[in-house]
Design a protein around this motif. Sequence first.
Motif, PDB file in Angstrom:
ATOM      1  N   ASP A 109       0.827  -1.200   0.000  1.00 57.23           N
ATOM      2  CA  ASP A 109       0.000   0.000   0.000  1.00 57.23           C
ATOM      3  C   ASP A 109       0.868   1.259   0.000  1.00 57.23           C
ATOM      4  O   ASP A 109       0.526   2.266   0.616  1.00 57.23           O
ATOM      5  N   GLY A 110       2.011   1.190  -0.688  1.00 53.34           N
ATOM      6  CA  GLY A 110       2.895   2.331  -0.814  1.00 53.34           C
ATOM      7  C   GLY A 110       3.720   2.641   0.421  1.00 53.34           C
ATOM      8  O   GLY A 110       4.416   3.660   0.459  1.00 53.34           O
ATOM      9  N   GLN A 111       3.671   1.781   1.446  1.00 55.88           N
ATOM     10  CA  GLN A 111       4.438   2.008   2.666  1.00 55.88           C
ATOM     11  C   GLN A 111       5.349   0.812   2.930  1.00 55.88           C
ATOM     12  O   GLN A 111       5.005  -0.329   2.615  1.00 55.88           O
ATOM     13  N   GLU A 112       6.511   1.103   3.502  1.00 58.16           N
ATOM     14  CA  GLU A 112       7.490   0.048   3.747  1.00 58.16           C
ATOM     15  C   GLU A 112       7.677  -0.192   5.234  1.00 58.16           C
ATOM     16  O   GLU A 112       7.378   0.668   6.066  1.00 58.16           O
ATOM     17  N   GLN A 113       8.180  -1.398   5.539  1.00 57.24           N
ATOM     18  CA  GLN A 113       8.515  -1.742   6.920  1.00 57.24           C
ATOM     19  C   GLN A 113       9.730  -2.661   6.895  1.00 57.24           C
ATOM     20  O   GLN A 113       9.728  -3.673   6.199  1.00 57.24           O
ATOM     21  N   TYR A 114      10.754  -2.284   7.635  1.00 55.94           N
ATOM     22  CA  TYR A 114      11.925  -3.144   7.811  1.00 55.94           C
ATOM     23  C   TYR A 114      11.713  -3.973   9.070  1.00 55.94           C
ATOM     24  O   TYR A 114      11.113  -3.512  10.053  1.00 55.94           O
ATOM     25  N   PHE A 115      12.247  -5.197   9.070  1.00 57.13           N
ATOM     26  CA  PHE A 115      12.147  -6.062  10.242  1.00 57.13           C
ATOM     27  C   PHE A 115      13.316  -7.028  10.229  1.00 57.13           C
ATOM     28  O   PHE A 115      13.937  -7.252   9.186  1.00 57.13           O
ATOM     29  N   GLY A 116      13.651  -7.553  11.393  1.00 54.95           N
ATOM     30  CA  GLY A 116      14.817  -8.421  11.494  1.00 54.95           C
ATOM     31  C   GLY A 116      14.507  -9.742  12.159  1.00 54.95           C
ATOM     32  O   GLY A 116      13.365 -10.025  12.549  1.00 54.95           O
ATOM     33  N   ALA A 117      15.530 -10.562  12.293  1.00 55.55           N
ATOM     34  CA  ALA A 117      15.386 -11.876  12.921  1.00 55.55           C
ATOM     35  C   ALA A 117      14.731 -11.739  14.287  1.00 55.55           C
ATOM     36  O   ALA A 117      15.053 -10.842  15.061  1.00 55.55           O
ATOM     37  N   GLY A 118      13.775 -12.627  14.555  1.00 55.66           N
ATOM     38  CA  GLY A 118      13.041 -12.593  15.809  1.00 55.66           C
ATOM     39  C   GLY A 118      11.769 -11.772  15.745  1.00 55.66           C
ATOM     40  O   GLY A 118      11.068 -11.633  16.741  1.00 55.66           O
ATOM     41  N   GLN A 119      11.443 -11.240  14.544  1.00 54.94           N
ATOM     42  CA  GLN A 119      10.260 -10.395  14.395  1.00 54.94           C
ATOM     43  C   GLN A 119       9.360 -10.909  13.273  1.00 54.94           C
ATOM     44  O   GLN A 119       9.794 -11.638  12.384  1.00 54.94           O
ATOM     45  N   GLN A 120       8.091 -10.492  13.329  1.00 54.72           N
ATOM     46  CA  GLN A 120       7.145 -10.788  12.252  1.00 54.72           C
ATOM     47  C   GLN A 120       6.310  -9.549  11.976  1.00 54.72           C
ATOM     48  O   GLN A 120       6.089  -8.733  12.862  1.00 54.72           O
ATOM     49  N   VAL A 121       5.865  -9.421  10.720  1.00 50.34           N
ATOM     50  CA  VAL A 121       4.991  -8.320  10.310  1.00 50.34           C
ATOM     51  C   VAL A 121       3.771  -8.891   9.597  1.00 50.34           C
ATOM     52  O   VAL A 121       3.819  -9.973   9.016  1.00 50.34           O
ATOM     53  N   ASP A 122       2.658  -8.155   9.647  1.00 50.12           N
ATOM     54  CA  ASP A 122       1.405  -8.549   9.004  1.00 50.12           C
ATOM     55  C   ASP A 122       1.035  -7.537   7.937  1.00 50.12           C
ATOM     56  O   ASP A 122       1.375  -6.357   8.048  1.00 50.12           O
ATOM     57  N   VAL A 123       0.299  -7.997   6.926  1.00 52.03           N
ATOM     58  CA  VAL A 123      -0.299  -7.136   5.902  1.00 52.03           C
ATOM     59  C   VAL A 123      -1.736  -7.597   5.702  1.00 52.03           C
ATOM     60  O   VAL A 123      -1.998  -8.805   5.594  1.00 52.03           O
ATOM     61  N   GLN A 124      -2.670  -6.669   5.676  1.00 52.93           N
ATOM     62  CA  GLN A 124      -4.081  -7.003   5.465  1.00 52.93           C
ATOM     63  C   GLN A 124      -4.305  -7.463   4.024  1.00 52.93           C
ATOM     64  O   GLN A 124      -3.780  -6.868   3.089  1.00 52.93           O
ATOM     65  N   LEU A 125      -5.100  -8.528   3.849  1.00 50.83           N
ATOM     66  CA  LEU A 125      -5.433  -9.050   2.527  1.00 50.83           C
ATOM     67  C   LEU A 125      -6.909  -8.828   2.224  1.00 50.83           C
ATOM     68  O   LEU A 125      -7.758  -8.887   3.113  1.00 50.83           O
ATOM     69  N   GLY A 126      -7.217  -8.596   0.957  1.00 51.58           N
ATOM     70  CA  GLY A 126      -8.607  -8.398   0.537  1.00 51.58           C
ATOM     71  C   GLY A 126      -8.654  -8.323  -0.973  1.00 51.58           C
ATOM     72  O   GLY A 126      -7.978  -9.075  -1.654  1.00 51.58           O
ATOM     73  N   GLY A 127      -9.465  -7.411  -1.494  1.00 52.54           N
ATOM     74  CA  GLY A 127      -9.593  -7.288  -2.942  1.00 52.54           C
ATOM     75  C   GLY A 127     -10.563  -8.303  -3.511  1.00 52.54           C
ATOM     76  O   GLY A 127     -11.235  -9.038  -2.781  1.00 52.54           O
ATOM     77  N   GLU A 128     -10.614  -8.370  -4.822  1.00 50.82           N
ATOM     78  CA  GLU A 128     -11.587  -9.210  -5.523  1.00 50.82           C
ATOM     79  C   GLU A 128     -11.494 -10.677  -5.132  1.00 50.82           C
ATOM     80  O   GLU A 128     -12.485 -11.360  -4.965  1.00 50.82           O
ATOM     81  N   ASN A 129     -10.251 -11.188  -4.998  1.00 46.72           N
ATOM     82  CA  ASN A 129     -10.064 -12.599  -4.669  1.00 46.72           C
ATOM     83  C   ASN A 129      -9.675 -12.837  -3.220  1.00 46.72           C
ATOM     84  O   ASN A 129      -9.419 -13.969  -2.827  1.00 46.72           O
TER      85      ASN A 129
END
Length: 200
Positions: A109-129
């Motif tokens: 969504d035009g935004q970035e996130q850096y992350f390292g070992a021992g971490q997790q990040v989420d992204v929301q899913l949706g759209g037509e499918n």
Amino acid sequence: WGVAVLKIIANLPRSLPGQTVTMVVFGNTTLAKEGGNLESFYFTSELGQIVCEKVPDDGIMISVPDGEGVKFTVNGAELILTGDASIKAQKNGTMEVSLFEGSGRIVSDGQEQYFGAGQQVDVQLGGENGNESIGPPSTPESLSQDDLDTACALTGQFCSSDQITPVPSDQAQQEIEEELGITSTPPVTGSLTSTATLTR
């Protein structure tokens, strides 16, 4: 419940010619590539009726050899990894990227996130499918026990947080920018769209 092992050419600047990254697709996971290779793909990983007691989640495990790296477009989000990670995605839910070693960067969504070992990040899913990344990445959080159990069962490593050398987000950003020559992406308003569809 099944397992498929794929070998993918490492495609980041510091990778040597012919070096490969191992991708293990496991459990009730559907993967559809976009185009002629696996640099861009869509997938979902949802629990089915057949489960494996040792692996609590279904998804993809990516093993990146030391000194190598890979760049994907996963469910419409750009993902860079220089270490071992797992990815799971629930249709119309979230895609979660968990990093066990090295550094990572995700752009959605035009935004970035850096992350390292021992971490997790989420992204929301949706759209037509239901498989398109439609929101910005979350703030990095610590890995869950399910993340560690999955990695332990599939790789024999990362069975506890003590076996992971943490990499803070700012250090991950520095490593990726310095080693790969990748600079930060300025925020973009609006959302990304795609006409790609998931096939089964």
